[in-house]
Design an enzyme around this catalytic site. Structure first.
Site, PDB file in Angstrom:
ATOM      1  N   LYS A 194       0.858  -1.187   0.000  1.00 41.38           N
ATOM      2  CA  LYS A 194       0.000   0.000   0.000  1.00 41.38           C
ATOM      3  C   LYS A 194       0.892   1.234   0.000  1.00 41.38           C
ATOM      4  O   LYS A 194       1.710   1.425   0.899  1.00 41.38           O
ATOM      5  CB  LYS A 194      -0.908  -0.007   1.221  1.00 41.38           C
ATOM      6  CG  LYS A 194      -1.732   1.269   1.350  1.00 41.38           C
ATOM      7  CD  LYS A 194      -2.766   1.169   2.440  1.00 41.38           C
ATOM      8  CE  LYS A 194      -3.499   2.494   2.587  1.00 41.38           C
ATOM      9  NZ  LYS A 194      -4.545   2.422   3.608  1.00 41.38           N
ATOM     10  N   LYS A 247      -2.104  -1.495  -3.875  1.00 46.66           N
ATOM     11  CA  LYS A 247      -2.991  -0.339  -3.778  1.00 46.66           C
ATOM     12  C   LYS A 247      -2.190   0.947  -3.849  1.00 46.66           C
ATOM     13  O   LYS A 247      -1.180   1.038  -3.140  1.00 46.66           O
ATOM     14  CB  LYS A 247      -3.743  -0.405  -2.441  1.00 46.66           C
ATOM     15  CG  LYS A 247      -4.610   0.784  -2.152  1.00 46.66           C
ATOM     16  CD  LYS A 247      -5.180   0.702  -0.764  1.00 46.66           C
ATOM     17  CE  LYS A 247      -5.987   1.949  -0.517  1.00 46.66           C
ATOM     18  NZ  LYS A 247      -6.518   2.016   0.821  1.00 46.66           N
TER      19      LYS A 247
HETATM   20  C1  PBG Z   1      -6.959   3.850   5.623  1.00 45.52           C
HETATM   21  C2  PBG Z   1      -7.482   3.554   4.273  1.00 45.52           C
HETATM   22  C3  PBG Z   1      -7.399   4.427   3.194  1.00 45.52           C
HETATM   23  C4  PBG Z   1      -8.033   3.809   2.127  1.00 45.52           C
HETATM   24  C5  PBG Z   1      -8.476   2.564   2.562  1.00 45.52           C
HETATM   25  N1  PBG Z   1      -8.118   2.424   3.887  1.00 45.52           N
HETATM   26  C6  PBG Z   1      -6.858   5.797   3.123  1.00 45.52           C
HETATM   27  C7  PBG Z   1      -5.546   6.073   3.692  1.00 45.52           C
HETATM   28  O1  PBG Z   1      -4.683   5.198   3.786  1.00 45.52           O
HETATM   29  O2  PBG Z   1      -5.357   7.213   4.073  1.00 45.52           O
HETATM   30  C8  PBG Z   1      -8.168   4.424   0.770  1.00 45.52           C
HETATM   31  C9  PBG Z   1      -9.229   3.908  -0.111  1.00 45.52           C
HETATM   32  C10 PBG Z   1      -9.540   4.779  -1.260  1.00 45.52           C
HETATM   33  O3  PBG Z   1      -8.924   5.839  -1.497  1.00 45.52           O
HETATM   34  O4  PBG Z   1     -10.456   4.415  -1.994  1.00 45.52           O
HETATM   35  N2  PBG Z   1      -6.740   2.807   6.451  1.00 45.52           N
END
Ligand code: PBG
Length: 329
Positions: A194, A247
């Protein structure tokens, strides 16, 4: 002109193009991320993500039935919590928002695969995915809270938990906690690679979860790195992840492809909020055909190697796929 190969021969008709098509998208490949809020009869439109809503549990259940009928593989739930504190206590409340949502969904649509987000950011007043001590997002203390959160979801009947926090060692710790508590069949969809991405902006608007101070670069990955992604994925597989995730999806298609060739664990890709909202914004201006853009993007993610795709387009795509089965739009 004599040519021994004329590639255009295989592009002449819809039928021929269908015969040589290498990638097919199915509703069963898709996972629909959904936002759950307190209240009743609530479908609260999310301004930063046109076409997406925050649902109260009763509305979520209605929506879940429709999603199941469309043949979509799963839903992935995020809580919109208004009760935030520095310890994220609402994250593991047995009667909390997500725990109630899981119970209600599993009761009314038992065959729908229900997945839940595991991370503290919707429940912390500082907006970080972990606990904060001084300026540090502390790892091991956070993992303990994540385990409690995962267990509370397992007790509510969740199929898979999906840790999105990027703390070290959380997949192994959650696996251990689930097994010890008698939940060996609850799966783990690990956000393994991620990245610290600007494409999460609209999502943070939806959950009111943007970090109040600092950024997430000490836990989410540097967009410049790909070998590190493979290392993260290998570690999560080692720790017991059932599915590993890359991601965001579109700016990281190369990572999906590398992961696919390196590992035999199923691979998920998250077509994130920014990727969704960019298309909606361009469509509002009349600059792009949103249906074609959606299908082309989802197909590219599958072609890159994703076995499953988390996408806010899941419902729209499943409807189109049903209408035009087997055709590229
Ligand atoms: C946070 C989380 C995020 C997303 C999923 N879980 C945002 C972040 O890491 O700040 C993003 C999902 C999206 O942008 O569709 N745990």
């Amino acid at each position: 002109m004599y040519l021994s190969h004329r590639p255009r021969r295989l592009r002449q008709t819809t039928a021929i193009r269908g015969l040589v098509r290498e990638t097919q998208l199915y509703p069963a490949d898709l996972i629909y991320p959904m936002f759950v809020a307190e209240g009743e009869k609530l479908r609260d439109p999310i301004t930063t993500m046109p076409g997406q809503f925050r649902f109260s549990v009763d509305e979520l259940v209605k929506e879940g039935q429709k999603i199941f009928e469309l043949g979509i593989g799963a839903v992935n739930l995020f809580g919109y919590s208004t009760e935030k504190d520095d310890q994220a206590t609402k994250a593991y409340d047995p009667n909390g928002l997500i725990q109630s949502a899981v119970r209600a969904l599993k009761k009314s649509v038992p065959d729908l695969c229900v997945q839940t987000d595991i991370a503290l950011d919707p429940y912390t007043n500082h907006g970080h995915d972990g606990l904060v001590v001084g300026d540090e997002i502390v790892n091991d203390e956070t993992v303990e809270v994540l385990c409690k959160m995962a267990l509370s979801h397992a007790e509510a009947g969740v199929d898979w938990v999906a840790p999105s926090d990027m703390m070290d060692g959380r997949v192994g710790a959650i696996r251990h906690a689930l097994d010890q508590a008698g939940f060996p069949n609850v799966g783990i969809l690990a956000y393994s690679a991620k990245y610290a991405s600007c494409f999460y902006g609209p999502f943070r608007g939806a959950l009111d979860s943007a970090p109040k101070k600092g950024d997430k670069k000490t836990y989410q990955m540097d967009p410049a790195n790909s070998r590190e992604a493979l290392r993260e994925i290998a570690m999560d597989i080692e720790e017991g992840a059932d599915v590993v995730m890359v991601k965001p999806a579109l700016a990281y298609l190369d990572i999906i492809t590398q992961a696919k060739s390196e590992f035999d664990t199923p691979i998920a890709a998250y077509n994130v909020s920014g990727e969704y909202s960019m298309i909606q914004a361009a469509a509002e201006k009349g600059w792009i055909d949103p249906d074609r853009a959606m299908m082309e993007m989802l197909l590219s993610i599958k072609r890159a190697g994703a076995d499953m795709i988390l996408t806010y387009f899941a419902k729209d795509a499943a409807k189109l796929l049903k209408q035009h089965f087997g055709k590229i739009l």
